[in-house]
Enzyme design. Structure first.
Site, short mmCIF file in Angstrom:
data_model
loop_
_atom_site.label_atom_id
_atom_site.label_comp_id
_atom_site.label_asym_id
_atom_site.label_seq_id
_atom_site.Cartn_x
_atom_site.Cartn_y
_atom_site.Cartn_z
N HIS A 263 0.86 -1.19 0.00
CA HIS A 263 0.00 0.00 0.00
C HIS A 263 0.90 1.23 0.00
O HIS A 263 1.42 1.62 1.04
CB HIS A 263 -0.92 -0.02 1.21
CG HIS A 263 -1.84 1.16 1.25
ND1 HIS A 263 -2.97 1.23 0.48
CD2 HIS A 263 -1.77 2.32 1.94
CE1 HIS A 263 -3.56 2.38 0.70
NE2 HIS A 263 -2.86 3.07 1.57
N ASP A 265 1.09 5.03 -0.41
CA ASP A 265 0.30 6.26 -0.48
C ASP A 265 0.94 7.20 -1.50
O ASP A 265 2.14 7.48 -1.43
CB ASP A 265 0.21 6.89 0.90
CG ASP A 265 -0.66 6.05 1.83
OD1 ASP A 265 -1.85 5.89 1.52
OD2 ASP A 265 -0.14 5.51 2.83
N ASP A 375 -7.82 1.74 1.99
CA ASP A 375 -7.48 2.73 3.01
C ASP A 375 -8.25 4.04 2.93
O ASP A 375 -8.00 4.93 3.75
CB ASP A 375 -5.96 3.02 2.90
CG ASP A 375 -5.43 3.82 4.08
OD1 ASP A 375 -5.96 3.64 5.19
OD2 ASP A 375 -4.49 4.61 3.90
N HIS A 579 -6.15 9.62 -1.43
CA HIS A 579 -6.79 9.63 -0.11
C HIS A 579 -5.98 10.23 1.03
O HIS A 579 -6.45 10.23 2.17
CB HIS A 579 -7.31 8.23 0.26
CG HIS A 579 -6.25 7.19 0.48
ND1 HIS A 579 -6.00 6.18 -0.42
CD2 HIS A 579 -5.42 6.97 1.50
CE1 HIS A 579 -5.04 5.41 0.04
NE2 HIS A 579 -4.67 5.86 1.21
ZN LIG Z 1 -3.27 4.93 2.46
#
Ligand SMILES: [Zn+2]
Length: 1007
Positions: A263, A265, A375, A579
């Site tokens: 994951h 970001d 997420d 996000h």
């Molecule tokens: Zn995230």
């Protein structure tokens, strides 16, 4: 028994730490290291390789925060080693501080030709050399001095580390050991055996025979391995564990589909440019591990991340492409980024899928079928329909396990959106997207799975995210050991689609969750970093206008349609909806960047709009006589999607009466008191009052906002206890008194800040418009704008993508109570039969709506906009400075609110006099044309996306301002689908029948 097992555990843990783990290395030899510090921002390998490198030693202090140092590492495998090439590695410690992955130094290793070999991360710190004794090597290591913005552990102290300019420029890392090492593979495997057996034993019930035999086997293992000759006796240790590791899983064991993942970001506690490198590092690791381990399958969710690699690391991208073709490197999700889903507008939410899926189709020929959003901070009730319209049937998130109060009742279910569309949904019960496949996590998965008895499987994403480097060989070893093991869920490594198909088949009749998937956490993200929110809203509107007018000009005049510019602008908007960007939870650097990018979009698109309108021949020389209406509803007599003159038959009047000021036109009458607050707002059409007796509307309120955790993310309900009404005004003054427009200005001071508001009424408009200019210098203070409304209702309606959602305003259940701050797009409406008020905005997302006892009986509602939040972490400068917000108060029903939302966000543009007929027109106000554009494939076909906006079944005719050939209904990607909305069509019109909130995309060829 417990004491005996405890004794085994204590003995074992010391043995592992002091004997087994050090023996994973059989021998080591020194290397030569030289360094070159990049003077500023990162450079590519081709530029780094030619620099002059100075020799350095272990302990060398390097790297200011966000700086980069390249190390040249050379050496040879000692000739006297008896080592197989597979055992020889380079171990690199660039200066790790603890084991936290993704929040500190990271590095990427290149060979002499510039090919990336593998990344170096805290728990993944080697690169295989594959050399024989006597052979030599020279490698380059690009080390990034990324600082820990959380400053050791998750804490929320204001930090200067979030911008290059404010971060200290002293070195923050010290070079650790870099050495050639010879691994002992048997000892390494034994360490993995022990991790599985020990971890599993601790998860089993105290009195269980299986637990007892696992502890007995561990005890026997310690007996079998000689502490003074671990290398020579590790085989015997493995033998002592063999029997317990080969006992098969129970028939009823939970089934885990493990998916390799990272994951990453797209920006967060680092800038976007660092994410590009984080992706290169992680993907290099994944390819290296795939070479070593044929079982690894890795899912990557963001087209943007592939696109970065394609652009900056083309050689790496081609290797990824080969693994994609094999089905091992799996594009998943189909969005441009893992975006927020609360705030992106209707068309932008659609474009997340259009751009993401198009990239996967064009680059890999893959049509993804999942929505992968582990997420994001809650999920809009519009998403099931949008996902289905993009060809996706499955949805995954685990974020809702972060709920503060209520636990969602299912992990596998059908999620039903506002229009009734359902999609298969799964929340991985492992409750993390960074699993290491430990026995503890696997046991939690099985225990936590809410749907057992009816279903037996779940998905577990495993791998370190955010620059931790993705899956590791240790995780693969754990998966292999748990594949079929007594006492454990079974584990198979598989692509996500295998899980979804199997789980759907296993549970054909599923429970249903209807409406949005609200996250009872991170509610402050609807307001933090207000300037980025405005930039997003404004850019979405500019893209709408640019597409509309460029398409109109292309059809009418043959003007060129700026495909590339529009695509680039869209991709920037979509990236910034990530996000942690749009929600306001990133460091300051990220927002300095979004400000520049939104300014660039404006600079790029304004000329497109102006050029297209000019090409359409809005002739005449007098600026300001013609008006461009880019919205789907008539404004001031200018029809939707057209250019023309205003036609208003109405006047505005101003009256003063003992301290109060009355401004009225034929449609509204508003009364201000001496403080400049609204004591009366009467709907001219019905004569109904919207302000409750004794209340005042348009009240600014300041609240102390010091959340328990996660400052920019969270607002805790305690904020409500600290409210301060900003009633006193420094100035209340009528500043405009024309027949076409009258306005009252108020100025209020609060702390170091000043708030100037202009309340205006225009002839012909049934609305009070408010422009709020805030010069903000407060910290950890939330600014709200409150409107008491004299309606007795149990719910409020908030606009979301392609429709609206109804949310209770009472607090009957813990679910209602926890929903104390909510997200809306252009408007919120409260009403009772025949009356109500819409509160529209042009840049605000956060709202709360409450109900209160009314003097004289019943209740009234209070709608509040959350204008500013001004948190201190992670950006200590968040929300400082000037902001402008526009609000519109619109008496009436949902229809009036919908119309006002468009008017406020797509204001009329004054141009030279002229007239342009609309390209498309709809007579029914319930049917809204959201987007008019040319087809993505460059064919020149006109694409019209529309939806039903009032929440009721309806019929409408779309009149075409050009001659149509064929009319087809398509999915979001403009691929023809079965007809669902079109009932008839000819060269000049399309007849439609729509169910509540139905979206339809029409592709119309030009005759
Ligand atoms: Zn995230």
């Amino acid at each position: 028994m417990h004491q005996q097992q405890h004794a085994v555990k204590v003995r074992l843990d010391r043995f592992v730490k002091e004997r087994l783990e050090p023996a994973r290395e059989r021998a080591s030899a020194p290397v030569r290291v030289a360094a070159w510090a990049v003077p500023g921002e990162p450079v590519p390998f081709s530029e780094a390789v030619g620099q002059s490198y100075a020799p350095v030693e272990e302990g060398y202090a390097w790297g200011r925060a966000w700086g980069t140092v390249w190390f040249k590492v050379s050496g040879a495998v000692p000739a006297d080693w008896t080592a197989e090439p597979g055992e020889v590695e380079l171990a690199i410690d660039p200066g790790f501080i603890g084991e936290g992955a993704g929040f500190q130094v990271e590095a990427l290793v290149f060979d002499g030709s510039g090919r990336t070999l593998k990344a170096i991360e805290p728990k993944n710190d080697y690169v295989r050399l594959g050399l024989k004794p006597g052979e030599s090597f020279e490698l380059y290591v690009e080390a990034a001095a990324n600082p820990d913005v959380f400053t050791s552990g998750v804490r929320f102290a204001p930090t200067p580390l979030g911008r290059w300019e404010t971060a200290p420029d002293t070195p923050i890392y010290r070079l650790g050991r870099i050495a050639v090492v010879q691994r002992d593979a048997t000892v390494w495997e034994l360490v993995q055996d022990v991790a599985t057996v020990r971890g599993l034993a601790l998860e089993l019930p105290e009195g269980s025979p299986r637990r007892a035999e696992l502890f007995a086997a561990l005890d026997a293992m310690v007996d079998a391995v000689h502490p003074h000759d671990v290398h020579g006796t590790a085989v015997a240790g493995r033998k002592a564990l063999r029997r317990v590791l080969s006992s098969p899983a129970a028939r009823s064991a939970h089934q885990v589909y493990a998916v390799g993942h990272a994951h990453i970001d797209s920006a967060w506690l680092w800038p976007v440019r660092e994410t590009v490198r984080k992706c290169a590092r992680t993907f290099s690791n994944v390819l290296e591990l795939m070479d070593a381990d044929p079982d690894l399958v890795f899912a990557c969710s963001s087209a943007q991340q592939f696109a970065w690699i394609k652009e900056s690391y083309p050689e790496l991208f081609e290797r990824i492409r080969a693994r994609v073709a094999e089905g091992r490197f799996v594009p998943v999700g189909g969005m441009w980024v893992e975006s927020d889903t609360n705030m992106p507008g209707a068309e932008a939410m659609a474009r997340q899928f259009v751009e993401g899926k198009r990239f996967f189709l064009e680059e890999f020929g893959i049509d993804t079928r999942e929505v992968w959003l582990p997420d994001s901070f809650g999920y809009t009730g519009a998403l099931p329909q949008i996902a289905r319209a993009a060809g996706a049937g499955y949805f995954l998130t685990q974020k809702l396990s972060w709920n503060e109060v209520n636990k969602y009742p299912h992990h596998t279910f059908d999620w039903e959106g506002i229009d009734g569309t359902r999609i298969f949904a799964h929340f991985p019960p492992v409750d993390t997207y960074n699993s290491q496949l430990t026995p503890k996590e696997l046991a939690h998965t099985e225990r936590n799975f809410a749907d057992k008895g009816r279903a037996s499987m779940s998905l577990v994403p495993f791998g370190f995210g955010d620059g931790g480097g993705g899956p590791t060989r240790e995780m693969m070893a754990a998966a292999r050991r748990a594949a079929d093991l007594e006492g454990s869920p079974t584990v198979r490594i598989a692509p996500p689609i295998e899980f979804f198909e199997a789980a759907e088949e296993e549970l054909p009749s599923r429970p249903v969750w209807s409406g949005e998937l609200y996250l009872e956490n991170h509610r402050g993200t609807y307001a933090s970093q207000a300037r980025t929110k405005r930039g997003n809203r404004r850019s979405e509107a500019l893209l709408h206008e640019a597409e509309l007018w460029a398409a109109t000009a292309a059809v009418r005049t043959g003007a060129e349609y700026p495909y590339e510019l529009l695509r680039r602008s869209w991709r920037t908007v979509l990236l910034n909806q990530f996000h942690d960007i749009l929600p306001g939870s990133s460091i300051g650097w990220v927002y300095d960047q979004t400000a520049k990018e939104y300014a660039r979009i404006e600079a790029d698109l304004e000329p497109v709009i102006a050029g297209a309108v000019a090409a359409l021949g809005s002739g005449g020389a007098v600026e300001g006589e013609g008006f461009v209406n880019s919205g789907p509803y008539e404004v001031d007599g200018v029809p939707a999607f057209s250019v023309g003159a205003k036609q208003v038959n109405d006047v505005v009047t101003v009256e003063r009466d003992s301290g109060s000021t009355v401004i009225a036109n034929g449609a509204v009458r508003v009364v201000f008191d001496a403080d400049g607050l609204i004591t009366s707002l009467v709907d001219g059409a019905t004569g109904r009052e919207t302000v409750p007796p004794g209340e005042r509307a348009g009240l600014l309120q300041a609240f102390t906002d010091t959340p328990r955790n996660y400052d920019a993310w969270d607002v805790d309900v305690e904020y409500r206890r600290s409210g301060r009404d900003l009633e006193a005004a420094d100035e209340v003054k009528v500043v405009e008194e024309g027949k076409e427009r009258a306005a009252l200005r108020t100025v209020r001071s609060f702390g170091e800040s000043t708030i100037t508001q202009v309340f205006s009424v225009e002839a012909g408009r049934a609305a009070v418009d408010i422009e709020t200019t805030v010069d903000w210098h407060e910290r950890q203070t939330m600014l709200k704008f409150a409107f008491p409304v004299d309606v007795h209702t149990a719910s409020a309606r908030s606009e979301i993508q392609f429709g609206h959602i109804e949310r209770p305003t009472h607090t009957n259940t813990s679910w209602d109570e926890a929903r104390f701050e909510t997200c809306a797009h252009r408007w919120v409406h409260v009403g009772e039969a025949g009356r109500g008020l819409g509160v529209a905005n042009d840049a605000t997302y956060g709202h709360d709506v409450t109900r209160h006892p009314r003097s004289g009986g019943g209740t009234f509602s209070v709608v509040r906009q959350t204008l500013l939040k001004s948190p201190l972490f992670p950006d200590p400068e968040a929300d400082q400075g000037e902001h402008v917000f526009r609000t519109s108060l619109v008496p009436g029903g949902v229809a009036e609110a919908v119309r006002a939302g468009y008017r406020l966000n797509l204001p009329l543009r004054a141009v030279a006099a002229g007239a342009v007929e609309p390209l498309v027109a709809v007579g029914n106000p319930a049917v809204v044309v959201e987007t008019v554009k040319l087809a993505e494939d460059g064919s020149g076909d006109v694409v019209v996306r529309l939806y039903e906006a009032h929440g009721a079944r309806t019929e409408a005719v779309l009149d075409l301002g050009f001659t149509a050939g064929a009319v087809a209904e398509t999915d979001l990607l403009e691929r023809e689908v079965e007809t669902a909305a079109v009932t008839a069509s000819d060269a000049g019109s399309v007849s439609l029948a729509l169910r509540p909130f139905q979206i339809a995309t029409l592709r119309i060829t030009r005759a």
